[in-house]
Write an enzyme that holds these catalytic residues in place. Sequence first.
Site, mmCIF file in Angstrom:
data_model
loop_
_atom_site.group_PDB
_atom_site.id
_atom_site.type_symbol
_atom_site.label_atom_id
_atom_site.label_comp_id
_atom_site.label_asym_id
_atom_site.label_seq_id
_atom_site.Cartn_x
_atom_site.Cartn_y
_atom_site.Cartn_z
ATOM 1 N N TYR A 97 -24.700 -25.305 -25.145
ATOM 2 C CA TYR A 97 -24.421 -26.671 -25.586
ATOM 3 C C TYR A 97 -25.386 -27.607 -24.877
ATOM 4 O O TYR A 97 -25.597 -27.491 -23.663
ATOM 5 C CB TYR A 97 -22.978 -27.045 -25.241
ATOM 6 C CG TYR A 97 -22.597 -28.480 -25.561
ATOM 7 C CD1 TYR A 97 -22.520 -28.920 -26.876
ATOM 8 C CD2 TYR A 97 -22.312 -29.383 -24.542
ATOM 9 C CE1 TYR A 97 -22.167 -30.228 -27.171
ATOM 10 C CE2 TYR A 97 -21.953 -30.693 -24.834
ATOM 11 C CZ TYR A 97 -21.888 -31.110 -26.151
ATOM 12 O OH TYR A 97 -21.532 -32.401 -26.442
ATOM 13 N N ASP A 141 -32.455 -26.832 -19.637
ATOM 14 C CA ASP A 141 -31.363 -27.814 -19.558
ATOM 15 C C ASP A 141 -30.558 -27.569 -18.288
ATOM 16 O O ASP A 141 -29.828 -26.588 -18.168
ATOM 17 C CB ASP A 141 -30.487 -27.694 -20.817
ATOM 18 C CG ASP A 141 -29.378 -28.742 -20.854
ATOM 19 O OD1 ASP A 141 -29.136 -29.408 -19.826
ATOM 20 O OD2 ASP A 141 -28.746 -28.879 -21.925
ATOM 21 N N LYS A 198 -24.869 -35.287 -15.092
ATOM 22 C CA LYS A 198 -23.687 -34.978 -14.284
ATOM 23 C C LYS A 198 -23.855 -35.347 -12.801
ATOM 24 O O LYS A 198 -23.725 -36.509 -12.452
ATOM 25 C CB LYS A 198 -23.302 -33.519 -14.483
ATOM 26 C CG LYS A 198 -22.925 -33.248 -15.966
ATOM 27 C CD LYS A 198 -22.213 -31.938 -16.175
ATOM 28 C CE LYS A 198 -22.038 -31.590 -17.647
ATOM 29 N NZ LYS A 198 -20.759 -31.882 -18.208
HETATM 30 C C1 LIG Z 1 -25.879 -28.062 -20.412
HETATM 31 C C2 LIG Z 1 -25.487 -29.385 -20.970
HETATM 32 N N1 LIG Z 1 -26.413 -30.150 -21.568
HETATM 33 C C3 LIG Z 1 -26.101 -31.365 -22.070
HETATM 34 C C4 LIG Z 1 -24.818 -31.853 -22.009
HETATM 35 C C5 LIG Z 1 -24.496 -33.204 -22.584
HETATM 36 O O1 LIG Z 1 -24.258 -34.106 -21.549
HETATM 37 P P1 LIG Z 1 -23.388 -35.445 -21.828
HETATM 38 O O2 LIG Z 1 -21.990 -35.002 -22.049
HETATM 39 O O3 LIG Z 1 -23.588 -36.249 -20.569
HETATM 40 O O4 LIG Z 1 -23.994 -36.102 -23.017
HETATM 41 C C6 LIG Z 1 -23.832 -31.099 -21.391
HETATM 42 C C7 LIG Z 1 -22.443 -31.595 -21.308
HETATM 43 O O5 LIG Z 1 -21.523 -30.928 -20.938
HETATM 44 C C8 LIG Z 1 -24.169 -29.830 -20.858
HETATM 45 O O6 LIG Z 1 -23.257 -29.049 -20.261
#
Ligand SMILES: Cc1ncc(COP(=O)(O)O)c(C=O)c1O
Length: 441
Positions: A154, A249, A277
């Site tokens: 995700y 990511d 985060k």
């Molecule tokens: C690996 C990863 N990338 C991107 C995101 C998206 O981040 P946000 O919820 O701050 O938009 C998340 C959210 O859980 C994530 O776990």
Amino acid sequence: MIDFNEPVGYPADAPASQELFDRAAAIVPGGVNSPVRAFRAVGGTPRFMVRGEGPWLFDADGRRYVDLVCSWGPLLLGHAHPEVVAAIQAAAARGTSFGTPTPGEVELAEELVSRTAAEQVRLVNSGTEATMSAIRLARGFTGRSKIVKFAGCYHGHVDALLAAAGSGVATLALPDSPGVTGAGASETIVLKYNDLDAVAQAFETHGEDIAAVITEAAAGNMGVVAPLPGYNAGLAEIAHRHGALLIMDEVMTGFRVSRGGWQGLDPVDADLWTFGKVMGGGLPAAAFGGRADVMSKLAPAGPVYQAGTLSGNPLACAAGLATLRLADDALYARLDATAATIGQLAAKALAGAGVPHRLATAGSMFSIFFTDAEVRDYDDARRQNTAAFKAFFHSMLSQGVYLPPSAFESWFVSGAIDDDALDHIAAALPGAARAAAAATS
Ligand SMILES: Cc1ncc(COP(=O)(O)O)c(C=O)c1O
């Protein structure tokens, strides 16, 4: 023993979670502002939290919980850490937003660059914005359109990345969500995670059109599934052989699993990284960054447009900086030890109750799969017994331990978890394991 029916620290007539949920559901779709909060995977009423302190969360019904969600990762130091609160208060007193550059942005960017291999970074407000912008930049830099992603990873609710269908062989993905057009998703190739052969094959077919491969540095959104040894390095090698970029990511892993994130444990020659985060310390801050020659294509230095009214917000930068400045080697050692203790306690309790399970770890991120088969990808993860997880979750919740309300999420620890909190978790686990056993049989 704690009496969980005893109201803790706020008025006994505070509206209870159910009443708040009913009010919310009337005016907010599904009653929540982010879907997984709604408890749909586990059933029951989502708890409305009113306060956090160290390792504890307090709900509107007068109960307290050891928090193993930590706001889905950001709260590395636990709730309301005094130094983070003081930094936010001091920043707020100076003014909440100026729409101009500020010193805090420079300091936070320097902190990120000092901890990672990124040469330049751009601050944004959410992980979704970070991955969306990184993809636009990769497309702008390479002049190519296709993106490779992995099923079960995700990356936020970016249109092109909400395609997770398909496994094994290269599949031109169908959108996962109504509203994502087929045209947008057709530029996304979804492959099985941890399968370099599938990646090589996709590049043989589409190599000249692929702008970037995006992967979670260690997957945490199908439960925790670490990359196999050499997998991330293999992605870099294949992408680079074909003139594509690798976007790592680290929104979840970044500054959580080590000082530098996953790249601190498993350095790989990626071109761009995304962060979020932890770097916001519980306020909205995220970033993407990487090679200077790629980043310099961003406006106003270059032609790829990206912007944000509140990007680099002074309060978010202050919270992030205060958090990262306390995130030293000693803290990471403590997080590792705490995660190992909780994971082993959970595994022991489940083994004692005869519940099939696998403890999956990636640094201090971990989760339990309710299966005895190995989990290397999303298909494996989906074969687990979610009914067992559901029973386990509700038993833990009723005993005052707050786990992620889904079997497909990482558990997160904070530096605030002390012996009292650990004892509390240890006391809850045998009952939860028995509940899971009853749901399994
Ligand atoms: C690996 C990863 N990338 C991107 C995101 C998206 O981040 P946000 O919820 O701050 O938009 C998340 C959210 O859980 C994530 O776990």
